[in-house]
Design a protein around this motif. Structure first.
Motif, PDB file in Angstrom:
ATOM      1  N   UNK A 125       0.830  -1.205   0.000  1.00 41.35           N
ATOM      2  CA  UNK A 125       0.000   0.000   0.000  1.00 41.35           C
ATOM      3  C   UNK A 125       0.868   1.261   0.000  1.00 41.35           C
ATOM      4  N   UNK A 126       1.878   1.277   0.865  1.00 40.91           N
ATOM      5  CA  UNK A 126       2.750   2.454   0.964  1.00 40.91           C
ATOM      6  C   UNK A 126       3.569   2.658  -0.310  1.00 40.91           C
ATOM      7  N   UNK A 127       4.133   1.593  -0.842  1.00 40.13           N
ATOM      8  CA  UNK A 127       4.931   1.707  -2.061  1.00 40.13           C
ATOM      9  C   UNK A 127       4.051   2.100  -3.244  1.00 40.13           C
ATOM     10  N   UNK A 128       2.826   1.575  -3.293  1.00 37.75           N
ATOM     11  CA  UNK A 128       1.904   1.960  -4.359  1.00 37.75           C
ATOM     12  C   UNK A 128       1.593   3.451  -4.308  1.00 37.75           C
ATOM     13  N   UNK A 129       1.429   3.988  -3.091  1.00 36.45           N
ATOM     14  CA  UNK A 129       1.215   5.432  -2.929  1.00 36.45           C
ATOM     15  C   UNK A 129       2.428   6.217  -3.402  1.00 36.45           C
ATOM     16  N   UNK A 130       3.629   5.722  -3.083  1.00 33.80           N
ATOM     17  CA  UNK A 130       4.853   6.397  -3.519  1.00 33.80           C
ATOM     18  C   UNK A 130       4.962   6.394  -5.042  1.00 33.80           C
ATOM     19  N   UNK A 131       4.651   5.270  -5.671  1.00 27.75           N
ATOM     20  CA  UNK A 131       4.713   5.183  -7.135  1.00 27.75           C
ATOM     21  C   UNK A 131       3.726   6.159  -7.773  1.00 27.75           C
ATOM     22  N   UNK A 132       2.492   6.177  -7.271  1.00 30.95           N
ATOM     23  CA  UNK A 132       1.483   7.075  -7.831  1.00 30.95           C
ATOM     24  C   UNK A 132       1.877   8.536  -7.651  1.00 30.95           C
ATOM     25  N   UNK A 133       2.426   8.865  -6.485  1.00 29.25           N
ATOM     26  CA  UNK A 133       2.850  10.242  -6.224  1.00 29.25           C
ATOM     27  C   UNK A 133       4.003  10.643  -7.134  1.00 29.25           C
ATOM     28  N   UNK A 134       4.980   9.756  -7.287  1.00 29.81           N
ATOM     29  CA  UNK A 134       6.128  10.054  -8.151  1.00 29.81           C
ATOM     30  C   UNK A 134       5.691  10.209  -9.603  1.00 29.81           C
ATOM     31  N   UNK A 135       4.744   9.387 -10.041  1.00 23.65           N
ATOM     32  CA  UNK A 135       4.261   9.486 -11.423  1.00 23.65           C
ATOM     33  C   UNK A 135       3.555  10.813 -11.665  1.00 23.65           C
ATOM     34  N   UNK A 136       2.822  11.297 -10.668  1.00 29.41           N
ATOM     35  CA  UNK A 136       2.126  12.578 -10.807  1.00 29.41           C
ATOM     36  C   UNK A 136       3.100  13.752 -10.834  1.00 29.41           C
ATOM     37  N   UNK A 137       4.189  13.650 -10.098  1.00 28.74           N
ATOM     38  CA  UNK A 137       5.147  14.755 -10.030  1.00 28.74           C
ATOM     39  C   UNK A 137       5.904  14.967 -11.336  1.00 28.74           C
ATOM     40  N   UNK A 138       6.124  13.904 -12.098  1.00 26.12           N
ATOM     41  CA  UNK A 138       6.805  13.975 -13.390  1.00 26.12           C
ATOM     42  C   UNK A 138       8.150  14.704 -13.293  1.00 26.12           C
ATOM     43  N   UNK A 139       8.949  14.290 -12.309  1.00 26.62           N
ATOM     44  CA  UNK A 139      10.268  14.904 -12.123  1.00 26.62           C
ATOM     45  C   UNK A 139      11.254  14.313 -13.126  1.00 26.62           C
ATOM     46  N   UNK A 140      12.353  15.027 -13.358  1.00 27.55           N
ATOM     47  CA  UNK A 140      13.342  14.566 -14.326  1.00 27.55           C
ATOM     48  C   UNK A 140      14.113  13.351 -13.831  1.00 27.55           C
ATOM     49  N   UNK A 141      14.366  13.289 -12.532  1.00 23.50           N
ATOM     50  CA  UNK A 141      15.125  12.172 -11.968  1.00 23.50           C
ATOM     51  C   UNK A 141      14.178  10.999 -11.729  1.00 23.50           C
ATOM     52  N   UNK A 142      14.357   9.878 -12.435  1.00 21.33           N
ATOM     53  CA  UNK A 142      13.443   8.741 -12.261  1.00 21.33           C
ATOM     54  C   UNK A 142      13.778   7.863 -11.062  1.00 21.33           C
ATOM     55  N   UNK A 143      14.902   8.149 -10.368  1.00 22.65           N
ATOM     56  CA  UNK A 143      15.356   7.247  -9.299  1.00 22.65           C
ATOM     57  C   UNK A 143      14.302   7.025  -8.206  1.00 22.65           C
ATOM     58  N   UNK A 144      13.624   8.074  -7.690  1.00 19.61           N
ATOM     59  CA  UNK A 144      12.611   7.822  -6.651  1.00 19.61           C
ATOM     60  C   UNK A 144      11.479   6.927  -7.136  1.00 19.61           C
TER      61      UNK A 144
END
Length: 284
Positions: A125-144
């Motif tokens: 659940x926590x990792x899924x939230x992190x993935x969804x949040x990172x995808x929404x941010x669309x940052x240049x660094x894909x590492x997170x």
């Protein structure tokens, strides 16, 4: 020497983590969870909890003794990583929005902490939230994003989730898309483990062989030996590991595969054996 969940070795000997006897069975999903403990194990757990309370305040505040400072490192992030490895109960409490403002980092670290506490479904659940949040941010660094996706795939495998195969396949595609070869290998290994657990040891064996052809590492060699041993012993009772879960290879804390990690994940659940074993123990 303790591995602190990293799967390290000392002089060729495995550094096995101590079993955690104080887990909440309602949030545990790996087959080794909730096994009744022996009296001496309860005493060891109580002493470990006392030690955690004694040192956790110093780690959280940064007021460390010289020895602990060398162990946990000089930066705030180093101390948080060290807390996840050594004091996961405390880490779970202090990884708040005030302490870690970045939501992707916070949720991923909490997911890795949940894994250390043998709560893989909570970690999903926590990792899924992190993935969804990172995808929404669309940052240049894909590492997170890649780290969170790796923890998500690993947690799905450890939890025995029905979508573990698909989750690991998504990780492979994501890592390949960003040209991340190490996480492509890790995703391929986890994918093979999920296929072994849910579909066919024959298919999983072929996948492991292909991955080993890409990277002939000690971790993958250990995985192949363990896999062959599982097939040779397929008619015997499966005994899952009882040590505290190692952190995810390819997550935030541990970047690379280790032999202890690959062995641990292969032994978490019994596999689906579609093989036939010869008297010599080979897979056919």
């Amino acid at each position: 020497m303790t591995s602190f969940g990293l799967g390290s070795t000392l002089h060729g000997q495995q550094c096995v983590s101590t079993a955690w006897a104080g887990a909440d069975p309602s949030e545990q999903s790996s087959p080794g969870a909730g096994i009744p403990t022996r009296p001496y194990e309860a005493a060891v757990a109580a002493e470990r909890n006392r030690g955690e309370r004694r040192y956790a305040g110093a780690v959280a505040s940064g007021l460390l003794s010289p020895g602990l400072a060398r162990l946990f490192g000089p930066t705030e992030l180093d101390r948080l990583y060290g807390m996840v490895l050594a004091f996961p109960l405390t880490a779970y409490r202090v990884l708040t929005a005030d302490r870690v403002p970045d939501p992707v980092l916070r949720h991923t670290l909490r997911a890795e902490t949940a894994m250390r506490l043998d709560r893989p479904r909570k970690a999903m659940t926590l990792a899924g939230t992190a993935v969804a949040t990172a995808a929404r941010q669309k940052v240049e660094d894909p590492a997170p994003l890649l780290a969170a996706a790796t923890v998500l795939g690993d947690a799905a495998v450890v939890a025995g989730a029905p979508d573990a195969v698909d989750s690991c396949a998504d990780l492979i595609r994501l890592a390949q898309g960003f040209g991340d070869q190490p996480r492509t290998i890790i995703g391929g290994f986890l994918h093979a483990v999920a296929v072994y657990q849910q579909h066919s040891c024959r298919d999983a064996a072929g996948m492991l062989d292909r991955i080993f052809g890409l990277q002939q590492s000690a971790a993958l060699a250990a995985a192949r030996r363990t896999f062959e041993d599982c097939c040779a012993r397929r008619n015997q009772t499966h005994l899952p590991g009882r040590q505290r879960l190692l952190v995810t290879a390819g997550g935030l804390i541990q970047p690379a595969l280790t032999p202890m990690f690959t062995i641990d994940r292969l032994l978490r659940w019994p596999g689906i054996h579609t093989c036939s074993s010869s008297a010599a123990g080979g897979r056919q």
